[in-house]
Design a protein around this motif. Sequence first.
Motif, short mmCIF file in Angstrom:
data_model
loop_
_atom_site.label_atom_id
_atom_site.label_comp_id
_atom_site.label_asym_id
_atom_site.label_seq_id
_atom_site.Cartn_x
_atom_site.Cartn_y
_atom_site.Cartn_z
N ARG A 12 -46.99 -40.99 -7.24
CA ARG A 12 -46.18 -41.84 -8.13
C ARG A 12 -45.59 -42.93 -7.26
O ARG A 12 -45.18 -42.66 -6.13
N TRP A 13 -45.51 -44.11 -7.77
CA TRP A 13 -44.83 -45.17 -7.05
C TRP A 13 -44.35 -46.26 -8.01
O TRP A 13 -44.69 -46.19 -9.20
N ARG A 14 -43.58 -47.15 -7.48
CA ARG A 14 -43.05 -48.23 -8.33
C ARG A 14 -43.37 -49.57 -7.73
O ARG A 14 -43.39 -49.72 -6.49
N ARG A 15 -43.56 -50.54 -8.58
CA ARG A 15 -43.79 -51.90 -8.10
C ARG A 15 -42.92 -52.86 -8.90
O ARG A 15 -42.73 -52.70 -10.09
N ALA A 16 -42.41 -53.81 -8.17
CA ALA A 16 -41.68 -54.90 -8.83
C ALA A 16 -42.25 -56.19 -8.28
O ALA A 16 -42.77 -56.21 -7.16
N GLY A 17 -42.20 -57.23 -9.02
CA GLY A 17 -42.75 -58.50 -8.51
C GLY A 17 -42.60 -59.60 -9.52
O GLY A 17 -42.04 -59.40 -10.60
N TRP A 64 -40.69 -61.82 -9.75
CA TRP A 64 -39.32 -62.14 -10.17
C TRP A 64 -39.04 -63.63 -10.09
O TRP A 64 -38.13 -64.14 -10.71
N TRP A 65 -39.83 -64.35 -9.32
CA TRP A 65 -39.59 -65.78 -9.13
C TRP A 65 -40.15 -66.61 -10.28
O TRP A 65 -39.87 -67.79 -10.38
N GLY A 92 -37.49 -65.47 -13.50
CA GLY A 92 -36.16 -64.94 -13.16
C GLY A 92 -36.06 -63.43 -13.35
O GLY A 92 -35.13 -62.82 -12.89
N ARG A 93 -37.01 -62.82 -14.08
CA ARG A 93 -36.93 -61.37 -14.30
C ARG A 93 -38.08 -60.63 -13.62
O ARG A 93 -37.89 -59.62 -12.99
N ARG A 148 -41.30 -54.76 -13.62
CA ARG A 148 -41.02 -53.49 -12.94
C ARG A 148 -41.98 -52.46 -13.51
O ARG A 148 -42.00 -52.27 -14.73
#
Lengths: 1043, 90
Positions: free
Chosen positions: B36-41, B43-44, B47-48, B51
């Motif tokens: 299991r893992w998480r990624r965020a990106g 955002w630029w 602005g949000r 996830r």
Amino acid sequence: MRFVHLHCHSWYSFLAGASSPGDLAERAAAIGQNALAITDDWTLAGAVQHAQACIKHGIKPIFGARVVADGLGLILLCSDSSGYACLCDILTYAHRKRLNPQLTIDDLANAHGLFCFAHVEPLLDHEERKKTVARITHLKIIFNDFLFIELFHHRRSGDYQAVLKSIEFANEMGLQLVATNAVRHATHHDYKLYDALLCAKHRITVAQGHSERPQNEAAFLCNEHYFGGTGIPSEALKKTQWVADRCNVDLLSPEVEPPHAAIPSGITAEEYLRQVCIEGFRARYPNGNTEAVKLLKKELEIIGTLELEEFFLVVREVVQFARSRHIRCSGRGSAANSLVAYLTGITEVCPIKHKLLFERFLHEGRRGMPDIDVDFDSSRRDEVIAWMIERWGDQHTAMTANVITFRLRSAVREIATALGFPIAAVNRTGRLLPHANVRHVRNYRRELAIGLCGGRETPAIETLCTLVEQMGECPRHLSLHSGGMILSRKPLNRLSPVQTSANSVRQIQFAKDDVEKLGLIKFDVLGLRMLAVISEAVLLINGRLVTAHEDISRVDIISLNDPKAFELIRSGETLALFQIESPGQWNLLARTQPQTFDDLVVQVALFRPGPLQSGMVHPFVARRRGIAKTLYPHPSLEPVLRDTNGIILFQEQVLEVAHIFADMNLSEADEFRRLMSKFRSPTEMEAMREKFVQGAMKKHRVGRALADRVFNIVAAFVGYGFCRSHAAAFARTVYQSAYLKAHYPAPYMAAVLQHKPGFFPVHTLLEEARRLGVRVLPACIVRSGVKYSVEIVDGEQAIRIPLTQIQQISLETAQCIVLERMTDPYKSIEQAVWRLNLDIGEWENLARAGALDAFGSRRVVLMEVRRALRCKPAKGQYSLAFEGVPDLPRIFDLEPNELTEWDFETQSLTTGLHPMARMRSHLDSLGASTIEDLRQLPSGTVVRVGGNVISRQRPPTARGMCFIILEDETSRLPTAIIPEVYEKHHEILRAGALLMEGKLEDGGLLAGNNYRSVLVSRIWSLDKVAGGAAGHSGENPRAGVSR
Amino acid sequence: MKSCHEPVVVRCESGTDPTSFIWRCRLYRIETVEDRWRRAGDWWIDGRGFRRSYFRVTARPVAQPRAKGRILIAELYQQGANWIIDRVYD
């Protein structure tokens, strides 16, 4: 189960951490942590702030750092003060080279008092695994039971497997486990800033990948529940508390001693200081002085109680060395309040004569070491520093660090580049932004939109603003402090990591404020350009090198009431003088009209944010000039405030008011002043008010309203003003600079041009010299030296521009030219070209600057230089001279405007006519007056005036106002532009020369004709005129007016 | 390995881990969640950004539970209320 974060990076990891130590400590306390470690990459720079923040939030601070040894990432945590000293030593060794810090595991062989957490990479091939096993075995020998395998899980793909493999590895090696979260930011929300900073660090954009970039927001300060499902065993979490309990370092209560002073054998430091003071007393007060005797006794007692005798003797040694080498120096700051400093020769201001209070400098209740600041001739300050290092040893001396934080421009540049905006747009935006704090970024949204998105407000601008605003005081890197020298009896590398600065100077990792908290002894060896100017001017006046002591002291022994010097000051023609050359001071001088040296002391103190913002200036001027009555808040304050007409101008007066009016003793009064000048919470402020008011009501039986009023006066001033001793020390230099300018304009202005002590550009300084009637001679290969010099032409003194003023001509090149000339003068271009080893760029600049005019007109010599360079034989070749090279065709001379353009391109100045003089007839046709003519016009007249822009400021505190100084061939004119006009004309305002229309204003109360400014309503660009603050266009400077 | 990036219907019976999903009209039962893992990106961009919670699972089609070679290793992620099958390993 308690979990403690033992691996936590603050923003002192420099672009690899996004939160301040304060934010981290606050968050840790909020989630119920009882301790927090700071482990920045290769540094302890944030340790003091971390200690303070943790104390504030009631948690235990733990200190450490992250290093990489033989490719293995290690967290080193200090278990006790010996561990802290050891870590400082290790980091010092790692930073021994100027480039990136480096360590091997062998370098850790003598480590003690340190916990070590090793992070083992999971995907190792057989060979790598073997190496890792060997390294960990080595570490186990060094750290024994203090070695742990670090486990963290950042919710990335493969992290779970990595944790399992690390556990397996630790079991195989018989090592303990410890859990961390390898924190890089305080909360989830800071992840974006961390990502953007990392992109800036690696010079990539957010659209590009990098192995170090975070994949999610996991590296934040979490609680123990976050570790559920990560595979990290509970023992590893529990172990963090066990480690935290064994880390006990009290960073803020060290025992530090000053280095040894040179004391004759057989006597103590106390006896020797007394002896030196008595000798000084006889010299300073040959007729005796009862008051001084009493004060000396008191000061020596306090110095003895605080055991500071050696500190004074050390500073005296430094000052004595400087004087022995004829290096001009001058003690400043609160140290000038001390009679001991005066008698030992550290300062030159008599505290009795100037009614200075010793308690402002030192008192028994003072915590930490006092500050003694000494200004040295900036051009020779390095000699003093080199001597200090030699005298006390490089293990005991280092410079203080300066934390360079992001400012608006640099923050926008880094973040906008990381967000992927084109470099050209980022550069354009940088030019639109002022020097301001990042917190004001939203005030410049329009500029950001214009620069980055062609005027459109896009979501990216909002993202940029949010990130930049969040950066707050985020540090960019450490640099060298301008003068703070740390002296220590113990080796410094046991007290702080010591690293080598870009210019190979040893510096500690702590900044000025942190140094004070650590109790380290700092002696400010400051370089003051004005002292270099005075020394240089004296040299030029004497016309020879100084060999006798009376030469250097020439301006030190002049009387302090020279009429010509004061006439110059009162006229407001103070450009190039120390401290009083700004337009604000021109205005103030026109109104205050100083008559005596004491008036100058007041003048220096008056132009400070305290008096200016609290509205004390107008009442002071009116009272001083006799058109308003001097009033005192209370009769008891008359003796304290008499010489400043009932107004608080000096910090010493705050002490005296608190002492006399609020019944505090002087030590308490200084503590009161110190607390008031710091940031105060409303609660603290009320507590201080109460103490002050109660004291006043009890002592003087005054009503609460009056006591409150006096407190408000004190509160409005304190923290933003000079102490009287500092103002007196500065006023002395102001007077000396005025004396030299009034009596010796040519040598003085030559020295000013050489050292450029103020903020005006070189061509403005040159214009000032010309206005003083001094002729300026161009740079010339057969006459100029490496510095500005004075020549006698037709019986008059004239300034000769040096070769170093020409672009690309370095000091070394200029020295070569001069040395070669001394052996045999240059007789022709060819001969000079053949004898000197200069490249074509240097020769062309010499020709274009007019430095070869002795051999013909500029265009001709430029061609001749190129021809001579073509014919110059290579080394070892025999020359056939100019055989076969055709004669030059007929070349026309440059137009006057072209000459000016070439001058500005190559030297940033012109010795010819001022650019405005060249276009005067055109300006006349546009209805523009000269600046000098404006003096004769009444206030309120609508005028039009043209000039080069020599200063352009839009301070954030000025509520959108912009201030520009124009210069024409007659004078300079301050102008003010209100926000509405600025908004309309902001594009035009970037031009180097402007035509402005507006209402003429005098300087306000009592300024008379001495001061004029314009409140601007309309602006035009005078396009393509050479020499303005925006530089020159590089094109032919044909004057044209464009709307 | 195949990159698919297709929406799937996922069922989570307990907690947040998926237990079965429907992909290309076929029901798969998840046998194990391997990582299991998480990624965020991104955002630029607005602005949000995004996830996502990722799961690497082994699954077997329900219709042919004993069929040889039909075990599927897949990477699924959840973004908001949506589930996407990102990659498939045969």
